[in-house]
Design an enzyme around this catalytic site. Structure first.
Site, PDB file in Angstrom:
ATOM      1  N   ARG A  82      19.161   0.504  42.305  1.00  0.00           N
ATOM      2  CA  ARG A  82      20.401   0.074  41.668  1.00  0.00           C
ATOM      3  C   ARG A  82      21.347   1.272  41.628  1.00  0.00           C
ATOM      4  NH1 ARG A  82      20.614  -4.115  37.945  1.00  0.00           N
ATOM      5  NH2 ARG A  82      18.365  -4.038  37.713  1.00  0.00           N
ATOM      6  N   ARG A 112      17.814  -7.105  39.640  1.00  0.00           N
ATOM      7  CA  ARG A 112      18.415  -8.145  38.808  1.00  0.00           C
ATOM      8  C   ARG A 112      19.855  -7.803  38.438  1.00  0.00           C
ATOM      9  NH1 ARG A 112      15.504  -9.223  33.275  1.00  0.00           N
ATOM     10  NH2 ARG A 112      16.264  -7.115  33.075  1.00  0.00           N
ATOM     11  N   HIS A 142      10.605  -0.429  42.862  1.00  0.00           N
ATOM     12  CA  HIS A 142      11.347   0.019  41.695  1.00  0.00           C
ATOM     13  C   HIS A 142      11.361   1.542  41.558  1.00  0.00           C
ATOM     14  CE1 HIS A 142      12.389  -0.020  37.287  1.00  0.00           C
ATOM     15  NE2 HIS A 142      13.231  -0.898  37.774  1.00  0.00           N
ATOM     16  N   TYR A 175      21.066   5.423  29.611  1.00  0.00           N
ATOM     17  CA  TYR A 175      19.607   5.335  29.542  1.00  0.00           C
ATOM     18  C   TYR A 175      18.986   6.720  29.451  1.00  0.00           C
ATOM     19  CZ  TYR A 175      20.438   0.622  31.386  1.00  0.00           C
ATOM     20  OH  TYR A 175      20.877  -0.653  31.594  1.00  0.00           O
TER      21      TYR A 175
END
Length: 188
Positions: A82, A112, A142, A175
């Site tokens: 991402r 997602r 991932h 994050y």
């Protein structure tokens, strides 16, 4: 469905948000005589950074930027799960490919909410000559990992970034993630 809460972030209501402070540039990335050469610093000793407290731009983005323009860099290989739509990392990868470097990227299409973005910038990279490989249908990739292959004298040395966070400058300010930069043969 808690995903609707992300819509609150788009509201122009600073009074309802925690201020985002820019990450600091760690001393180990700024106070050396070779402050412009991230590769020399990583070769000297592994570097660990803690986002968002330490700057994503001065570490992760800077590694890919320097690799893209360094004439000694032969290849950049990474996974992209991402990233942002206006990613300086994607721009650097495109620039590296245009300069004749071998650039290979594994793109996860099952990210997602970002599937359309991933397809869009994947096509941009392919048009520039980046070798794009897509994730498997039944397996989510991932990992956040980059390898820079560099010719140093007569030796080829590999530099690795291994992180818990996405290659996304926007979410890197939100994050909490860790990243390791190393040239250790254990990783490379």
């Amino acid at each position: 469905d808690l995903t609707a809460f992300w819509e609150l972030q788009t509201l122009d209501r600073a009074d309802l948000k925690v201020p985002i402070h820019p990450g600091v540039i760690p001393r180990r990335l700024r106070d050396l005589e070779d402050s412009r050469d991230l590769f020399a610093r990583i070769h000297r000793a592994d570097i660990v950074v803690h986002h968002p407290y330490e700057s994503f731009g001065a570490s992760v983005t800077e590694l890919i930027r320097q690799a893209s323009i360094d004439p000694s860099v032969l290849a950049i290989k990474m996974t992209l799960y991402r990233t942002s739509g206006d990613s300086p990392i994607v721009d650097a990868l495109i620039g590296a490919a245009e300069r004749g470097k071998q650039v290979a990227v594994l793109v996860e299409l099952k990210a997602r909410f970002d599937e359309a973005n991933n397809i869009s910038w994947s096509r941009q990279m392919e048009r520039a000559g980046v070798h794009v490989v897509y994730g498997f249908m039944d397996l989510k990739t991932h990992c956040k990992l980059a390898m820079v292959v560099r010719l140093e004298g007569a030796k080829v040395r590999r530099y690795v970034h291994l992180g818990t966070g996405n290659y996304n400058p926007a979410t890197a300010r939100l994050y909490t993630d860790m990243a390791l930069f190393t040239s250790s043969k254990v990783f490379a």
